[in-house]
Enzyme design. Structure first.
Site, mmCIF file in Angstrom:
data_model
loop_
_atom_site.group_PDB
_atom_site.id
_atom_site.type_symbol
_atom_site.label_atom_id
_atom_site.label_comp_id
_atom_site.label_asym_id
_atom_site.label_seq_id
_atom_site.Cartn_x
_atom_site.Cartn_y
_atom_site.Cartn_z
ATOM 1 N N LYS A 88 9.695 12.813 22.624
ATOM 2 C CA LYS A 88 10.125 12.283 23.949
ATOM 3 C C LYS A 88 11.234 13.307 24.716
ATOM 4 C CE LYS A 88 10.685 7.935 24.360
ATOM 5 N NZ LYS A 88 10.904 6.333 24.272
ATOM 6 N N SER B 258 13.202 -12.202 20.797
ATOM 7 C CA SER B 258 12.451 -11.059 20.956
ATOM 8 C C SER B 258 11.051 -11.055 21.500
ATOM 9 C CB SER B 258 12.764 -9.835 20.139
ATOM 10 O OG SER B 258 13.533 -9.781 19.396
ATOM 11 N N LYS C 160 9.940 -10.578 25.158
ATOM 12 C CA LYS C 160 8.821 -9.461 25.492
ATOM 13 C C LYS C 160 7.579 -10.115 26.360
ATOM 14 C CE LYS C 160 7.084 -5.229 23.419
ATOM 15 N NZ LYS C 160 7.232 -4.490 22.261
ATOM 16 N N LYS D 102 0.922 -1.436 0.121
ATOM 17 C CA LYS D 102 -0.045 -0.045 -0.059
ATOM 18 C C LYS D 102 0.979 1.376 -0.011
ATOM 19 C CE LYS D 102 -4.250 -1.825 2.524
ATOM 20 N NZ LYS D 102 -5.166 -1.000 1.699
ATOM 21 N N LYS E 229 9.699 -9.429 13.992
ATOM 22 C CA LYS E 229 10.185 -9.630 15.434
ATOM 23 C C LYS E 229 10.943 -10.970 15.414
ATOM 24 C CE LYS E 229 9.058 -7.668 19.755
ATOM 25 N NZ LYS E 229 9.798 -6.417 19.603
ATOM 26 N N ARG F 273 9.344 0.435 8.902
ATOM 27 C CA ARG F 273 9.569 1.947 9.318
ATOM 28 C C ARG F 273 9.733 2.720 7.867
ATOM 29 N NH1 ARG F 273 14.789 1.660 12.893
ATOM 30 N NH2 ARG F 273 13.199 1.263 14.203
ATOM 31 N N HIS G 7 4.372 7.224 15.202
ATOM 32 C CA HIS G 7 3.962 5.853 15.335
ATOM 33 C C HIS G 7 2.666 5.273 15.313
ATOM 34 C CE1 HIS G 7 7.854 4.772 17.906
ATOM 35 N NE2 HIS G 7 7.938 5.555 16.882
ATOM 36 N N GLU H 77 3.127 -2.346 13.258
ATOM 37 C CA GLU H 77 3.635 -1.150 13.900
ATOM 38 C C GLU H 77 4.150 -0.596 12.592
ATOM 39 O OE1 GLU H 77 5.527 0.068 17.805
ATOM 40 O OE2 GLU H 77 6.984 -0.360 16.403
HETATM 41 P P1 GTP Z 1 7.529 -0.944 23.456
HETATM 42 O O1 GTP Z 1 7.338 -1.739 22.039
HETATM 43 O O2 GTP Z 1 7.516 -2.183 24.497
HETATM 44 O O3 GTP Z 1 8.679 -0.160 23.484
HETATM 45 O O4 GTP Z 1 6.167 -0.174 23.704
HETATM 46 P P2 GTP Z 1 5.773 0.710 22.736
HETATM 47 O O5 GTP Z 1 5.341 0.154 21.472
HETATM 48 O O6 GTP Z 1 4.573 1.384 23.611
HETATM 49 O O7 GTP Z 1 6.477 1.769 22.643
HETATM 50 P P3 GTP Z 1 6.952 2.947 21.551
HETATM 51 O O8 GTP Z 1 5.379 2.954 20.504
HETATM 52 O O9 GTP Z 1 6.814 4.307 22.226
HETATM 53 O O10 GTP Z 1 8.055 2.695 20.693
HETATM 54 C C1 GTP Z 1 8.195 1.515 20.063
HETATM 55 C C2 GTP Z 1 9.455 1.657 19.322
HETATM 56 O O11 GTP Z 1 9.884 3.157 18.717
HETATM 57 C C3 GTP Z 1 10.602 1.102 19.878
HETATM 58 O O12 GTP Z 1 10.647 -0.318 19.781
HETATM 59 C C4 GTP Z 1 11.510 1.687 18.978
HETATM 60 O O13 GTP Z 1 11.899 1.146 17.717
HETATM 61 C C5 GTP Z 1 11.145 3.127 18.690
HETATM 62 N N1 GTP Z 1 11.485 4.200 19.832
HETATM 63 C C6 GTP Z 1 10.732 4.368 20.644
HETATM 64 N N2 GTP Z 1 11.322 5.407 21.672
HETATM 65 C C7 GTP Z 1 12.449 5.274 21.120
HETATM 66 C C8 GTP Z 1 13.754 6.271 21.721
HETATM 67 O O14 GTP Z 1 13.795 7.143 22.528
HETATM 68 N N3 GTP Z 1 15.166 6.322 20.902
HETATM 69 C C9 GTP Z 1 14.924 5.289 19.721
HETATM 70 N N4 GTP Z 1 16.106 5.363 19.092
HETATM 71 N N5 GTP Z 1 13.810 4.656 19.277
HETATM 72 C C10 GTP Z 1 12.643 4.836 20.096
HETATM 73 MG MG MG Z 2 6.850 -1.386 20.254
#
Ligand code: GTP
Ligand code: MG
Length: 238
Positions: free
Chosen positions: A145, A82, A86, A53, A78, A110, A153, A172
């Site tokens: 952040k 991992s 997790k 898409k 993943k 990404r 995201h 994601e």
């Molecule tokens: P997790 O997946 O458990 O971390 O929780 P989440 O899905 O609520 O987290 P979030 O959406 O904030 O972030 C998911 C992904 O974004 C991470 O796995 C990283 O790939 C990226 N990410 C988030 N925060 C940071 C950061 O501070 N630095 C970098 N380099 N990547 C980040």
């Molecule tokens: Mg995540």
């Protein structure tokens, strides 16, 4: 251009990893292994659907506006380690249902865009498509952040059609500009790949925060030039 950060599902390797999983528990049964592999195939299908898409949107933009919003994409599933790590970390059972109900980043894409406007156009056009659902949005561009991290995201659910019918599966999608990606790669390396003394780490983290602000300024200036170029009459048209 799509970079596959991990190779396609390797059934043999998955079978071996799962059967001898090294989490201090007895390995999975053959039936559980088969169910896990099936589920990974569903995640892979969902990831391919979303990346297709995105490719279609990018080529439509390039025809309509002579501009490619997407610089490149990276995608990955993943790893088993991992995923199990997790689940353990979240104190969840090591089951397919726990994965389906709690992990929304098994399939990840990404999207690295040229400009900030592109990030939002791509995300908005994708979110508006009638066959997919938006499950969650975290806008770290509007609200960066504390460490300076910026990206948009979005977790999408996309139907993967199996013999049993459609299975809405989460993917994601992290959308960011080239500058945000440049920054995030270095910050990730600093956080996960090094064992620097605390003082050095703190110093570098502060410098990175300054870099994030500088990059944001540069990006705004370049975005403005790009908008003006886009809005100006083409050479030969005026
Ligand atoms: P997790 O997946 O458990 O971390 O929780 P989440 O899905 O609520 O987290 P979030 O959406 O904030 O972030 C998911 C992904 O974004 C991470 O796995 C990283 O790939 C990226 N990410 C988030 N925060 C940071 C950061 O501070 N630095 C970098 N380099 N990547 C980040
Ligand atoms: Mg995540």
């Amino acid at each position: 251009m799509i970079l596959d950060r991990r190779s396609r599902i390797n059934t043999k390797e998955l079978q071996i990893r799962l059967k001898n999983n090294n989490f201090g528990e007895k390995g999975f049964s053959s039936k559980q292994v088969a169910a896990f592999i099936n589920q990974m195939q569903v995640y892979e299908g969902a990831m391919y659907e979303i990346s297709t898409k995105l490719e279609i949107l990018d080529s439509e933009f390039s025809m309509r506006f002579s501009h490619n919003p997407i610089h490149h994409m990276e995608r990955r599933l993943k790893s088993v380690d991992s995923i199990l790590g997790k689940l353990k970390h979240k104190n969840l059972p090591l089951t397919i249902d726990a994965i389906k109900d709690n992990l929304f980043d098994v399939a990840g894409i990404r999207v690295i865009c040229n400009y900030r406007d592109d990030v939002y156009s791509v995300a908005n056009y994708l979110s508006a498509q009638s066959d997919i659902q938006v499950l969650r949005v975290k806008d770290y561009i509007k609200n960066p952040k504390q460490n300076g991290y910026r990206s948009l995201h979005v977790i999408y659910a996309v139907p993967v059609f199996l013999s049993s019918g459609p299975h809405y599966t989460p993917v994601e999608v992290q959308l960011r500009t080239i500058a945000m990606d440049y920054w995030a790669s270095l910050e990730h390396a600093l956080r996960y790949k090094t064992d620097l003394p605390d003082a050095k780490l703190a110093e570098h983290s502060q410098t990175l925060l300054d870099c994030a602000r500088s990059l944001q300024n540069i990006e705004t200036q370049m975005q403005n030039i790009h908008r003006d170029i886009n809005n100006a009459p083409r050479v030969g048209e005026a």
